[in-house]
Design a protein around this motif. Sequence first.
Motif, short mmCIF file in Angstrom:
data_model
loop_
_atom_site.label_atom_id
_atom_site.label_comp_id
_atom_site.label_asym_id
_atom_site.label_seq_id
_atom_site.Cartn_x
_atom_site.Cartn_y
_atom_site.Cartn_z
N TYR A 215 -26.95 34.43 1.07
CA TYR A 215 -26.41 35.13 2.23
C TYR A 215 -25.31 34.31 2.90
O TYR A 215 -24.25 34.84 3.26
N PHE A 216 -25.57 33.00 3.08
CA PHE A 216 -24.58 32.13 3.72
C PHE A 216 -23.27 32.13 2.92
O PHE A 216 -22.17 32.20 3.48
N LEU A 217 -23.40 32.03 1.59
CA LEU A 217 -22.23 31.96 0.73
C LEU A 217 -21.45 33.28 0.74
O LEU A 217 -20.21 33.29 0.78
N LEU A 218 -22.17 34.39 0.72
CA LEU A 218 -21.51 35.70 0.75
C LEU A 218 -20.77 35.91 2.08
O LEU A 218 -19.68 36.50 2.11
N LEU A 219 -21.36 35.44 3.17
CA LEU A 219 -20.68 35.52 4.46
C LEU A 219 -19.37 34.74 4.44
O LEU A 219 -18.36 35.18 4.99
N ALA A 220 -19.39 33.58 3.78
CA ALA A 220 -18.18 32.76 3.69
C ALA A 220 -17.11 33.43 2.84
O ALA A 220 -15.94 33.49 3.23
N ILE A 221 -17.52 33.93 1.68
CA ILE A 221 -16.54 34.48 0.73
C ILE A 221 -16.00 35.84 1.17
O ILE A 221 -14.78 36.05 1.22
N ILE A 222 -16.91 36.76 1.49
CA ILE A 222 -16.48 38.13 1.78
C ILE A 222 -16.01 38.27 3.23
O ILE A 222 -14.90 38.74 3.50
N SER A 223 -16.87 37.87 4.16
CA SER A 223 -16.55 38.10 5.57
C SER A 223 -15.43 37.20 6.08
O SER A 223 -14.58 37.65 6.85
N ASN A 224 -15.44 35.93 5.68
CA ASN A 224 -14.41 35.01 6.18
C ASN A 224 -13.15 35.01 5.34
O ASN A 224 -12.07 35.31 5.82
N LEU A 225 -13.30 34.66 4.05
CA LEU A 225 -12.11 34.50 3.20
C LEU A 225 -11.39 35.82 2.96
O LEU A 225 -10.17 35.85 2.83
#
Length: 302
Positions: A215-225
Amino acid sequence: MASPKINPYFVLLIGVFSVSTSAILVKVSSADAGVIAFYRLLFTVLLMAPLFLWKNVGELKDISKKDWILSFVSGTFLAFHFILWFESLNYTSVTSSTVLVTLQPLFAFAGTYFIFKEKFSAGALTGGAVAVAGSIIISWGDFKISGQAFFGDMLALLACALITGYLLFGQTIRQRVSLMTYTFIVYLNSTMVLFFYVLIKDVPFGPYPIEEWVYFLLLAIISNLLGHTLFNWSLKYVSTSVISMAILLEPVGASWLAYWLLEEKIIQTQIVGGGVVLFGIMLFVADPARLKEHFQKRSADS
């Protein structure tokens, strides 16, 4: 200002779709709001670091003291925006939280008027007022359900004020600093603020089950990047107020995902209020004065 090769409004649409996944990922996570925000930003910074160190690190020496300070303030606003918004999802629904947290026009209109002297026509102001009225309908419905849901709504509204401040500072800095450099600095500052927040709050940084790290990684990749970074890119070509209105589309995607993935019910006031918000967006975007100004700007830049 050079005309962008890609239509900034198309870029904004991709950004909105990407950030629509944020609330779902936060809702399914069992970690503390500060921890979720910390790892979201930390993983984003780590993913950006190789490209930044390869191509942009030399730009750091050209950044003024004023822009360093503004970047730190911007990063602090972003950090506490995430904390308050993620916390709101513990008390209220995905639909209500995302509608209220994306209600930046309430603050962006005032900010761009006083800071950038941006003028708004009667049509644009009407659209903004209608969108605000929609959010009031949603909050009133939640207040009747429970005080807890209303508390969550208030946290989301405070988070909305902070993200607007983040965008307003960004609009100033982005005129002088490249997208990659500005984004990396702000995300790094935000990560450091969140680190000390979690440390002071005495919440464990781990260990967590494997799904939490996903979940943390998906937030970084999709939501942020793919989300916030695209908003930062757009700041060079469109106003903060335009981005704020576009982000109001986020609740549509988030509510749909919450309904299908989390089986979260959508109550009547959320449907009515959400519809009113969307109508306000259409009034703002289709405002003849704003469209005329936009096309005149594009003609002058090309």
